[in-house]
Design a protein around this motif. Structure first.
Motif, PDB file in Angstrom:
ATOM      1  N   TRP A  21       0.836  -1.207   0.000  1.00 14.22           N
ATOM      2  CA  TRP A  21       0.000   0.000   0.000  1.00 14.22           C
ATOM      3  C   TRP A  21       0.868   1.253   0.000  1.00 14.22           C
ATOM      4  N   ALA A  22       1.895   1.269   0.822  1.00 13.59           N
ATOM      5  CA  ALA A  22       2.777   2.442   0.889  1.00 13.59           C
ATOM      6  C   ALA A  22       3.465   2.679  -0.452  1.00 13.59           C
ATOM      7  N   LEU A  23       3.940   1.605  -1.089  1.00 19.31           N
ATOM      8  CA  LEU A  23       4.616   1.751  -2.381  1.00 19.31           C
ATOM      9  C   LEU A  23       3.673   2.292  -3.446  1.00 19.31           C
ATOM     10  N   ARG A  24       2.414   1.858  -3.399  1.00 14.72           N
ATOM     11  CA  ARG A  24       1.455   2.359  -4.385  1.00 14.72           C
ATOM     12  C   ARG A  24       1.046   3.799  -4.094  1.00 14.72           C
TER      13      ARG A  24
ATOM     14  N   LEU B 131      13.282  -2.851  -6.339  1.00  9.72           N
ATOM     15  CA  LEU B 131      12.049  -2.823  -7.124  1.00  9.72           C
ATOM     16  C   LEU B 131      11.721  -4.201  -7.684  1.00  9.72           C
ATOM     17  N   LEU B 132      12.738  -4.931  -8.131  1.00 15.29           N
ATOM     18  CA  LEU B 132      12.494  -6.283  -8.616  1.00 15.29           C
ATOM     19  C   LEU B 132      12.058  -7.205  -7.482  1.00 15.29           C
ATOM     20  N   SER B 133      12.658  -7.041  -6.308  1.00 16.13           N
ATOM     21  CA  SER B 133      12.236  -7.834  -5.150  1.00 16.13           C
ATOM     22  C   SER B 133      10.776  -7.552  -4.816  1.00 16.13           C
ATOM     23  N   SER B 134      10.407  -6.280  -4.834  1.00 19.55           N
ATOM     24  CA  SER B 134       9.036  -5.903  -4.506  1.00 19.55           C
ATOM     25  C   SER B 134       8.062  -6.416  -5.556  1.00 19.55           C
ATOM     26  N   ASP B 135       8.451  -6.299  -6.816  1.00 19.96           N
ATOM     27  CA  ASP B 135       7.614  -6.771  -7.913  1.00 19.96           C
ATOM     28  C   ASP B 135       7.290  -8.248  -7.749  1.00 19.96           C
ATOM     29  N   ARG B 136       8.278  -9.014  -7.312  1.00 20.40           N
ATOM     30  CA  ARG B 136       8.098 -10.471  -7.218  1.00 20.40           C
ATOM     31  C   ARG B 136       7.512 -10.923  -5.885  1.00 20.40           C
TER      32      ARG B 136
ATOM     33  N   THR C  31       4.099  -3.436  -9.065  1.00 21.43           N
ATOM     34  CA  THR C  31       4.831  -3.870 -10.251  1.00 21.43           C
ATOM     35  C   THR C  31       6.012  -2.951 -10.520  1.00 21.43           C
ATOM     36  N   LEU C  32       6.972  -3.506 -11.195  1.00 17.84           N
ATOM     37  CA  LEU C  32       8.130  -2.729 -11.638  1.00 17.84           C
ATOM     38  C   LEU C  32       7.689  -1.565 -12.505  1.00 17.84           C
ATOM     39  N   GLU C  33       6.715  -1.806 -13.369  1.00 19.15           N
ATOM     40  CA  GLU C  33       6.246  -0.751 -14.274  1.00 19.15           C
ATOM     41  C   GLU C  33       5.672   0.437 -13.508  1.00 19.15           C
TER      42      GLU C  33
ATOM     43  N   VAL D 117      17.621   3.636 -18.996  1.00 18.13           N
ATOM     44  CA  VAL D 117      18.386   2.434 -19.323  1.00 18.13           C
ATOM     45  C   VAL D 117      18.256   1.406 -18.201  1.00 18.13           C
ATOM     46  N   GLY D 118      18.355   1.872 -16.964  1.00 17.08           N
ATOM     47  CA  GLY D 118      18.225   0.966 -15.826  1.00 17.08           C
ATOM     48  C   GLY D 118      16.871   0.279 -15.786  1.00 17.08           C
ATOM     49  N   TYR D 119      15.829   1.008 -16.128  1.00 15.41           N
ATOM     50  CA  TYR D 119      14.485   0.422 -16.136  1.00 15.41           C
ATOM     51  C   TYR D 119      14.373  -0.693 -17.174  1.00 15.41           C
ATOM     52  N   VAL D 120      14.892  -0.457 -18.378  1.00 16.64           N
ATOM     53  CA  VAL D 120      14.838  -1.487 -19.421  1.00 16.64           C
ATOM     54  C   VAL D 120      15.634  -2.718 -18.976  1.00 16.64           C
ATOM     55  N   CYS D 121      16.783  -2.497 -18.357  1.00 13.62           N
ATOM     56  CA  CYS D 121      17.586  -3.624 -17.872  1.00 13.62           C
ATOM     57  C   CYS D 121      16.835  -4.401 -16.791  1.00 13.62           C
ATOM     58  N   ALA D 122      16.070  -3.714 -15.962  1.00 13.50           N
ATOM     59  CA  ALA D 122      15.285  -4.394 -14.933  1.00 13.50           C
ATOM     60  C   ALA D 122      14.189  -5.257 -15.563  1.00 13.50           C
ATOM     61  N   LEU D 123      13.562  -4.756 -16.610  1.00 18.93           N
ATOM     62  CA  LEU D 123      12.550  -5.548 -17.313  1.00 18.93           C
ATOM     63  C   LEU D 123      13.160  -6.829 -17.876  1.00 18.93           C
TER      64      LEU D 123
END
Length: 642
Positions: A87-90, A104-109, A115-117, A229-235
């Motif tokens: 909830w806080a992240l959203r 962010l990837l840890s949270s996404d999963r 979500t990462l997006e 660039v970092g965001y695309v690499c995370a995807l």
């Protein structure tokens, strides 16, 4: 409410650990107030380790903080805590994190409903600003880009090291700095205090780094560029790469046997332990080898570079053909390589694969001094370009084919664009082979394949600041022959040689700093101005590659991408789409630099990543003694290649 504290600049900053419904209401009010004010809040996680996608990984604590307080949610204690963190992240409209992709990837999963997006566009990364201001690690003379080093420089030099400070706690419970994160008591006061300290420091660090980037006159578009660039690499990291578990397991066993076999071969020359530098140096000297290289302590140097020279192979294990290969050097190299491949690749893949047998290599989008990317867990970037055995572990999704798209000779083309050398530029525009041109200039039109390989080493060596002595060590040439080759190279490309000298002089005058064409700031050691052209080439090539990655994303092709490695995009697509996707990725990456075209070489293989390299390895398969000793592997390679 449990309250701990973290010291910053002589003050004890509170770290709140909510326990009751009333505590949770207070946390919600804190988040709501920060959201309404539009204030950026720092975010971090404490987890069981670094393998985000491996079975058993979990987020233990999620932390939120501003300069004057921090909140630590013990998400390990139940779904209610995880829901509250989500909830806080959203809710928060603006956040900051150190190395944001990991959290962010840890949270996404592992956190529900985020979500990462959603998170990436509103989260800044202090690491990016730190790297842009000074890309050097602390041991390289820089500030350092880790949270502790950067905070010690910009925030408070006396603030505790929140990672190292816990190692003693880990030792108390019988664990190491690597394993203790999963087992330390979730209520340990130091653990929670330091968890809160991370976000307190991060929130205080960001404005300092942003001001420093502005003060240094860094290209103001670079922070946005690097975050994109970092965001695309995370995807890409989130998607991961599928492995053939059966083949990987079998290869791991074969590598263990291979390492032992070559270790036995080394024993024939008096080396009982291939990792003993004393035994190895004494044996090589006893065989009549001349080894001028020395360690800092004055001992004979027998590292990989020295051994490859003695074994007459280059950094990619291709034969140089400048001398008779030393059999002991080759045996030790092969034993160590097999052992390393097993530990770093096959075992790492088997250990970190997720429930769907996908590995998720960590992509450091902004890593080296020059900003070149890094790949770790497994370190696929370190694999020699011509080897397929480990790459064969990685397979396309069912019904898909593997794709490889890389730049055509990008670094020589960047060299020509930066230096403006007319002869090099003309050769590139005509489609000439630059190594052939150099070899012909040095050795005449009837140069041999071995001389062409020397010319390649000379071209890279001169461009990267290496002198004749370095080139002699790499090729096995005499110093006199190496000096002649260097002179021939500079004679072939006179403007390039002048440009390198002028650049080195300018770097010295500018306090050993360099601004690249993209506006990036590179910093060199006082005795390393010779490396400035190398730095400019590497950094510019990286920015070209990163721009290509963003164009791939803009065209909606990121779902096909499996990994960006060196100057290559590894991807996959369905059988009937593979050639079209390869072409589209190639077009996205194609661009020009100061009139020099930067084209690509799209290639479509079979079901494995290794299939893209097997065709290139046909000569190796026929001639390499490893295959002679491993006929099953040779047959498998030949069948796959066909």
């Amino acid at each position: 409410m449990i309250t701990h504290s973290f010291p910053v600049l002589g003050q004890d900053i509170p770290v709140y650990v909510p326990q009751t419904a009333d505590d949770f209401r207070l946390f919600r009010q804190y988040v709501t107030d920060k959201a309404n004010a539009g204030e950026r809040v720092a975010f971090d996680t404490e987890s069981t380790g670094l393998a985000t996608f491996s079975p058993g990984y979990r987020i233990r604590v999620a932390q939120f903080g501003t300069p004057e307080q921090a909140w630590a949610l013990q998400t390990e204690k139940g779904p209610e805590m995880r829901e509250l963190a989500s909830w806080a992240l959203r809710t928060l409209p603006a956040m900051v994190a150190q190395n944001r992709n990991f959290d962010l990837l840890s949270s996404d999963r592992h956190l529900p409903g985020v979500t990462l997006e959603e998170l990436a566009p509103k989260t800044l990364d202090t690491y990016i600003f730190s790297h842009l201001s000074d890309p050097r690690r602390k041991d390289q003379g820089g500030v350092g880009n880790g949270l502790k080093d950067a905070s010690a420089h910009y925030v408070d030099p006396s603030a505790p090291d929140t990672a190292a400070g816990l190692y003693e706690e880990f030792h108390k419970i019988g664990h190491t700095r690597d394993t203790g994160w999963a087992y330390i008591d979730i209520d340990n006061p130091k653990y929670l205090s330091y968890a809160g300290g991370d976000v307190i420091l991060t929130s205080r660090l960001l404005p300092k780094l942003q001001a420093r980037v502005r003060e240094l006159g860094i290209n103001p578009s670079l922070p946005d560029f690097e975050h994109a660039v970092g965001y695309v690499c995370a995807l890409i990291e989130r998607r991961g790469m599928r492995i053939n578990r059966e083949y990987t397991t079998q290869l791991s066993a074969e590598l263990l046997e291979e390492s032992a076999k070559w270790a036995e071969e080394a024993k024939k020359y008096g080396v009982a332990n291939v990792n003993s530098t004393k035994q190895l140096s004494e044996a090589l000297l006893g065989m009549g080898e001349h080894i001028p290289e020395r360690t800092d302590g004055g001992a004979v140097q027998v590292n990989g570079k020295v051994l490859k020279r003695l074994a007459d192979v280059d950094k990619d294990w291709d034969p140089i053909e400048s001398r008779t290969p030393n059999p002991l050097a080759m045996a030790v190299l092969r034993s160590k390589r097999a052992s390393k491949w097993r530990t770093s690749y096959t075992e790492a893949m088997l250990r970190t694969a997720d429930e769907n047998d996908r590995v998720h290599p960590k992509i450091g989008a902004l890593a080296a001094r020059t900003a070149r990317m890094s790949i770790s867990d497994p370190p696929f970037q370190q694999l020699p370009s011509g080897k397929w055995e480990v790459r064969h572990c990685v397979v396309a999704d069912p019904g898909h084919r593997m794709i490889s798209v890389d730049y055509s000779s990008v670094e020589p083309r960047v060299m020509a664009a930066l230096s403006g050398d007319e002869k090099m530029t003309a050769a590139i525009l005509r489609g000439d082979d630059l190594h052939n041109l150099t070899a012909a200039s040095v050795y005449g039109p009837d140069f041999t394949p071995g001389q062409r390989k020397v010319a390649k080493v000379v071209q890279l060596g001169v461009a990267y600041g290496g002198g004749a002595a370095t080139i002699a060590a790499q090729t096995g040439l005499t110093l006199q022959a190496a000096q002649a080759a260097v002179k021939g190279y500079k004679r072939t490309y006179p403007k390039l040689a002048r440009y390198i000298r002028a650049l080195q002089g300018q770097v010295i005058r500018d306090g050993y700093t360099l601004r690249t064409p993209s506006g990036r700031r590179l910093v060199f050691d006082r005795d390393a101005a010779y490396a400035s052209f190398n730095g400019e080439i590497q950094s510019t090539a990286r920015d070209i590659f990163a721009q290509g990655l963003l164009e791939i994303h803009a065209r909606g092709l990121t779902p096909h991408v499996l990994l960006p490695v060196h100057d290559e995009i590894v991807a996959d697509a369905t059988d009937n789409q593979a050639h079209e996707v390869a072409r589209e990725i190639g077009e996205a990456m194609t661009m020009s630099l100061r009139g020099i075209p930067l084209g690509t070489d799209p290639d479509v293989g079979g079901s494995s990543w290794g299939s893209l390299y097997m065709r290139k390895a046909s000569t190796m398969i026929e001639n390499d003694s490893w295959y002679a000793a491993n006929p099953d592997a040779a047959r498998a390679a030949e069948e796959a290649r066909k």
